[in-house]
Design a protein around this motif. Structure first.
Motif, PDB file in Angstrom:
ATOM      1  N   ILE B  47       0.830  -1.207   0.000  1.00 17.27           N
ATOM      2  CA  ILE B  47       0.000   0.000   0.000  1.00 17.27           C
ATOM      3  C   ILE B  47       0.864   1.257   0.000  1.00 17.27           C
ATOM      4  CG2 ILE B  47      -1.639   1.332   1.416  1.00 17.27           C
ATOM      5  CD1 ILE B  47      -2.783  -1.383   2.339  1.00 17.27           C
ATOM      6  N   LEU B  63      -5.268  -5.116  -7.857  1.00 22.56           N
ATOM      7  CA  LEU B  63      -4.570  -5.165  -6.571  1.00 22.56           C
ATOM      8  C   LEU B  63      -4.158  -6.607  -6.255  1.00 22.56           C
ATOM      9  CD1 LEU B  63      -6.824  -2.689  -4.528  1.00 22.56           C
ATOM     10  CD2 LEU B  63      -4.610  -2.221  -5.625  1.00 22.56           C
ATOM     11  N   ALA B  65      -4.145  -8.241  -3.273  1.00 26.46           N
ATOM     12  CA  ALA B  65      -4.703  -8.874  -2.081  1.00 26.46           C
ATOM     13  C   ALA B  65      -6.102  -9.413  -2.358  1.00 26.46           C
ATOM     14  CB  ALA B  65      -4.758  -7.879  -0.933  1.00 26.46           C
ATOM     15  N   VAL B  68      -9.419  -6.475   0.617  1.00 22.86           N
ATOM     16  CA  VAL B  68      -8.821  -5.160   0.338  1.00 22.86           C
ATOM     17  C   VAL B  68      -9.256  -4.093   1.353  1.00 22.86           C
ATOM     18  CG1 VAL B  68      -8.378  -5.567  -2.091  1.00 22.86           C
ATOM     19  CG2 VAL B  68     -10.620  -4.729  -1.398  1.00 22.86           C
ATOM     20  N   GLU B  69      -9.637  -4.538   2.562  1.00 27.16           N
ATOM     21  CA  GLU B  69     -10.027  -3.583   3.605  1.00 27.16           C
ATOM     22  C   GLU B  69      -8.933  -2.550   3.838  1.00 27.16           C
ATOM     23  OE1 GLU B  69      -9.736  -6.810   3.953  1.00 27.16           O
ATOM     24  OE2 GLU B  69     -11.629  -7.717   4.601  1.00 27.16           O
ATOM     25  N   ASP B  70      -7.671  -3.025   3.915  1.00 25.09           N
ATOM     26  CA  ASP B  70      -6.554  -2.114   4.195  1.00 25.09           C
ATOM     27  C   ASP B  70      -6.387  -1.076   3.083  1.00 25.09           C
ATOM     28  OD1 ASP B  70      -6.189  -3.744   6.354  1.00 25.09           O
ATOM     29  OD2 ASP B  70      -4.354  -4.691   5.603  1.00 25.09           O
ATOM     30  N   TRP B  71      -6.675  -1.464   1.863  1.00 20.85           N
ATOM     31  CA  TRP B  71      -6.556  -0.542   0.735  1.00 20.85           C
ATOM     32  C   TRP B  71      -7.628   0.537   0.821  1.00 20.85           C
ATOM     33  CZ3 TRP B  71      -2.543  -1.205  -2.879  1.00 20.85           C
ATOM     34  CH2 TRP B  71      -1.773  -2.373  -2.666  1.00 20.85           C
ATOM     35  N   PHE B  85     -11.123  -0.892  -9.971  1.00 17.09           N
ATOM     36  CA  PHE B  85     -10.183  -1.692  -9.198  1.00 17.09           C
ATOM     37  C   PHE B  85     -10.705  -3.124  -9.112  1.00 17.09           C
ATOM     38  CE2 PHE B  85      -6.952   0.991  -7.064  1.00 17.09           C
ATOM     39  CZ  PHE B  85      -7.361   2.240  -7.546  1.00 17.09           C
ATOM     40  N   SER B  87      -9.696  -6.906  -6.995  1.00 14.75           N
ATOM     41  CA  SER B  87      -8.879  -7.549  -5.969  1.00 14.75           C
ATOM     42  C   SER B  87      -8.404  -8.904  -6.493  1.00 14.75           C
ATOM     43  CB  SER B  87      -9.695  -7.730  -4.699  1.00 14.75           C
ATOM     44  OG  SER B  87     -10.630  -8.779  -4.892  1.00 14.75           O
ATOM     45  N   VAL B 311     -13.738  -4.527  -7.220  1.00 12.71           N
ATOM     46  CA  VAL B 311     -13.838  -3.869  -5.920  1.00 12.71           C
ATOM     47  C   VAL B 311     -14.978  -2.863  -6.004  1.00 12.71           C
ATOM     48  CG1 VAL B 311     -12.660  -2.210  -4.414  1.00 12.71           C
ATOM     49  CG2 VAL B 311     -11.430  -4.214  -5.314  1.00 12.71           C
ATOM     50  N   TYR B 317     -15.704  -3.310  -0.364  1.00 11.54           N
ATOM     51  CA  TYR B 317     -14.870  -4.505  -0.534  1.00 11.54           C
ATOM     52  C   TYR B 317     -14.909  -4.956  -1.976  1.00 11.54           C
ATOM     53  CZ  TYR B 317     -19.184  -7.316  -0.300  1.00 11.54           C
ATOM     54  OH  TYR B 317     -20.421  -7.844  -0.512  1.00 11.54           O
TER      55      TYR B 317
END
Lengths: 317, 317
Positions: B47, B63, B65, B68-71, B85, B87, B311, B317
């Motif tokens: 990230i 992405l 992962a 993708v919560e952290d994103w 986007f 995931s 996403v 999410y």
């Protein structure tokens, strides 16, 4: 409009016959009938009990054994020369193939070491958990077991190379065109692109020690070698050395040389060897497998199609 | 005739990019291009390194992962609201499904006990070697893992019941019409006809202790319970009791509750438990799985088709 005739099939010798065999006949669209009225006889008993005479209405007999040498020795197919006989060859292949897959996956997924663990060793284990996806599995022998194993391996994303005597493309249910077939004469060229090997070829003078020190040295430290055929196809001493040195990843053996494997043999204690005592086709699974075979063959017989596993009197098997 | 345009795709952040990802883009019929010329960005980094600005030519970002919560927390999809986007959700499912199959087959084929043997115990082992053929495997959860597992089970001759929230028929590559789909609301009716269970559902308040004492008591002494989802879906105390009493055949657990499983926990010593320390999707397999996902998504993007694992900024999410 006449009602289509439902093919009458006798089951012997048990009265009543095993429920599984009765179900198999019915599922094939035929009906169970007394021997005097039947066109075919499904025999689930031994040689000694086999009727010495068969009525003229019997056109076909299904024997319960995969290898029928003993039936020939007793003169049974010869005595009824106007009747077609089929064996159960191939019927038990699926169970052996499933066993081969179980051992291969257990090896690739590092289950033997996991089973010895008594604490959470994630970082230790991570590098050793592998996948069959994208890997090449060479199956030496494309008989019943090899052909049953191929459709089980393909959905795992493996590339399969089948090795047979002729090199003619292996075909069968669930065998995709992506499967490569290579003649046994060119086996030596395959080792460098083989990740894992499954030995499923008959034991002959030509296949003795088919996998020896040279072949093992050309595999990889992550390669698993599975043997569900006969112990003599692998040079046991060379295998023990390759397992002990880490030249290969491991071995899954349902058959050994010598067999039974004596107590104290190094294969019992090597951590990367899975030994099962020739139990991949255990007695209690055989009736179910025979019933599946019967069902397929009765359907073929009723439809006038070619039967599975015909016994050839001239060739003696 | 004009030459069809080859879709330009950037790979970041590594220079040069991982060979596997480059190969994945090429295999999808696209070409690797600098960010300033590309229509899409395949991101294999973290990230912190993600570009704060993206050129207007970028239409889509892949992405690395699955979750993708952290994103979202870092505001990345929100900041580039005109860009699609995706995931890596589902990309790692095949490895976990393979692991589930490995544990299930190892259990059914009695490999844990075989691995402890130090002599040829054929008669002891015969009755315990079972088969998946003709058996019913209930998969609780029909997400990526469940849907990846189904095509692996079917060639073994199993009947598969997939359990999802809605009961709408599960579909996907290699999922035959013989697969039954049942709504989670009717799960209770399935136990009596289930031979083995694979737990592959998300952990929610509704799925906590989905498998408890009652459910385990309705399975059979030969049943294996496999968990590759989250430990909390099974009541561990009830499972330990069922394993110890022989109420079920065994358990294969890649996840546990508590996790990590503490030293001295009974699951470490029960002979019919296979515990793997949440390593069914180990780091070294992830890049390969991500590359397969990239290849599939780049091909879809170039063809203007629907992308895998979009996403959704609205849903987070």
């Amino acid at each position: 409009m006449s009602r289509p005739e439902i093919c009458p099939v006798a089951i012997g010798p048990a009265v009543p016959p095993p429920a599984l065999l009765e179900k198999a006949v019915l599922e094939a669209g035929a009906r169970v009938a007394p021997l005097a009225e039947a066109r075919a006889l499904i025999w689930s008993g031994g040689i000694a009990e086999f009727p010495s005479e068969l009525p003229v209405n019997i056109e076909w007999v299904q024997l319960p054994a995969a290898g029928v040498e003993d039936w020939f020795d007793a003169g049974i197919p010869q005595r009824h020369s106007s009747i077609r006989f089929t064996s159960a060859a191939g019927a038990f292949a699926a169970s052996v193939a499933e066993h081969a897959l179980a051992m291969l996956l257990a090896g690739v997924r590092y289950l033997p070491e996991h089973l010895r663990a008594t604490r959470w060793r994630q970082q230790d284990f991570f590098p050793h958990v592998a996948t069959l996806r994208g890997k090449t599995v060479t199956i030496v022998g494309a008989g019943g077991i090899g052909r049953a194993l191929i459709p089980m391996l393909l959905p795992l994303g493996t590339h399969v190379i089948a090795v047979n005597r002729t090199g003619h493309p292996v075909t069968g249910p669930g065998i995709a065109e992506t499967v490569e077939t290579v003649s046994a004469a060119h086996l030596g060229k395959l080792w460098s692109r083989t990740d894992h090997v499954v030995v499923a070829a008959p034991a002959t003078v030509h296949t003795r020690h088919l996998i020896g020190a040279d072949e093992l040295s050309r595999l990889q430290p992550s390669s698993w070698v599975i043997n569900v055929a006969r112990g003599s196809l692998i040079d046991t001493n060379a295998l023990v050395a390759a397992l002990a040195s880490g030249a290969i990843g491991g071995a899954g053996l349902d058959v050994t040389d010598p067999e039974p494997l004596p107590e104290g043999h190094p294969l019992w204690s090597l951590p990367n060897a899975i030994v099962t005592p020739h139990d991949s086709n255990p007695p209690q699974l055989r009736l179910g497998a025979f019933a599946d075979h019967v069902s397929a063959n009765v359907a073929r017989f009723a439809a006038g199609a070619q039967l599975l596993a015909p016994v050839e009197v001239e060739r003696g098997y």
